[in-house]
Design a protein around this motif. Structure first.
Motif, short mmCIF file in Angstrom:
data_model
loop_
_atom_site.label_atom_id
_atom_site.label_comp_id
_atom_site.label_asym_id
_atom_site.label_seq_id
_atom_site.Cartn_x
_atom_site.Cartn_y
_atom_site.Cartn_z
N LYS A 145 0.83 -1.21 0.00
CA LYS A 145 0.00 0.00 0.00
C LYS A 145 0.86 1.26 0.00
O LYS A 145 0.60 2.20 -0.74
N GLY A 172 2.36 1.62 -3.35
CA GLY A 172 1.42 1.65 -4.46
C GLY A 172 1.67 0.53 -5.46
O GLY A 172 1.48 0.71 -6.66
N HIS A 177 -4.04 12.46 0.29
CA HIS A 177 -4.03 11.44 -0.76
C HIS A 177 -3.86 10.05 -0.15
O HIS A 177 -4.56 9.11 -0.52
N ALA A 178 -2.94 9.93 0.78
CA ALA A 178 -2.72 8.63 1.43
C ALA A 178 -3.99 8.18 2.15
O ALA A 178 -4.42 7.03 2.02
N ARG A 179 -4.58 9.08 2.90
CA ARG A 179 -5.80 8.75 3.65
C ARG A 179 -6.91 8.32 2.70
O ARG A 179 -7.61 7.34 2.97
N ALA A 180 -7.06 9.01 1.57
CA ALA A 180 -8.09 8.66 0.59
C ALA A 180 -7.85 7.28 -0.02
O ALA A 180 -8.78 6.65 -0.51
N ASN A 181 -6.60 6.80 0.06
CA ASN A 181 -6.26 5.49 -0.47
C ASN A 181 -6.06 4.44 0.63
O ASN A 181 -5.46 3.40 0.40
N GLY A 182 -6.56 4.74 1.83
CA GLY A 182 -6.53 3.78 2.92
C GLY A 182 -5.17 3.61 3.57
O GLY A 182 -4.92 2.58 4.20
N VAL A 183 -4.31 4.60 3.44
CA VAL A 183 -2.98 4.53 4.04
C VAL A 183 -2.82 5.65 5.05
O VAL A 183 -3.10 6.80 4.74
#
Length: 153
Positions: A53, A56, A136-142
């Motif tokens: 994650k 990426g 961006h990380a938060r939006a991608n579950g990180v």
């Protein structure tokens, strides 16, 4: 003063910064993705899934990446105390030394570029970039900060 569009400006800035990173990586016979791996592991011991994650990448790509870095003596797999099915990935002393050297030289390169801006603009840029990357990380579950290694390790 003429101005670039945000997309063009960010693209050109990314090329400039990536070029400096590629040069530093090549000095140590590292690819960009290997350099990213070392950078991620400087302050974390993630599981393979977390590492995928953070980078990426798919898990199979990360397995090969870790295998190659392990053969070079840069990383080690550590059994997870929390989940016997998982392993954590951490830097070896050799990997930590290499990561620190590449990071220091890259930081000097970027600092040289940023020195072209007034101090207030550098501070604003730092705040904007941090906010964007965390969002961006938060939006991608990180969560960029949830796998930090405690300082006593």
């Amino acid at each position: 003063m003429a101005s670039l569009s945000i997309v063009d400006g960010l693209a050109q800035l990314s090329f400039l910064v990536l070029g400096r990173l590629e040069r530093r990586a090549a000095e140590h016979d590292l690819s960009i993705v290997q350099t990213r791996l070392l950078g991620v592991l400087r302050d974390r011991r993630p599981t393979m899934l977390e590492l995928a994650k953070l980078l990426g990448l798919d898990k199979s790509s990360v397995s090969g990446l870790v295998d190659r870095a392990e053969r070079r003596g840069l990383v080690t797999r550590i059994p997870s105390a929390a989940d016997r099915r998982s392993v954590l990935v951490g830097l070896t002393e050799q990997g930590r030394t290499l990561a620190a050297e590449v990071a220091a030289r890259f930081e000097a390169d970027v600092t040289e570029i940023l020195a072209l801006l007034p101090d207030a603009d550098r501070k604003s840029l730092s705040s904007l970039v941090s906010g964007l990357l965390v969002a961006h990380a938060r939006a991608n579950g990180v969560d960029l900060f949830d796998t930090l290694v405690p300082s006593h390790e």
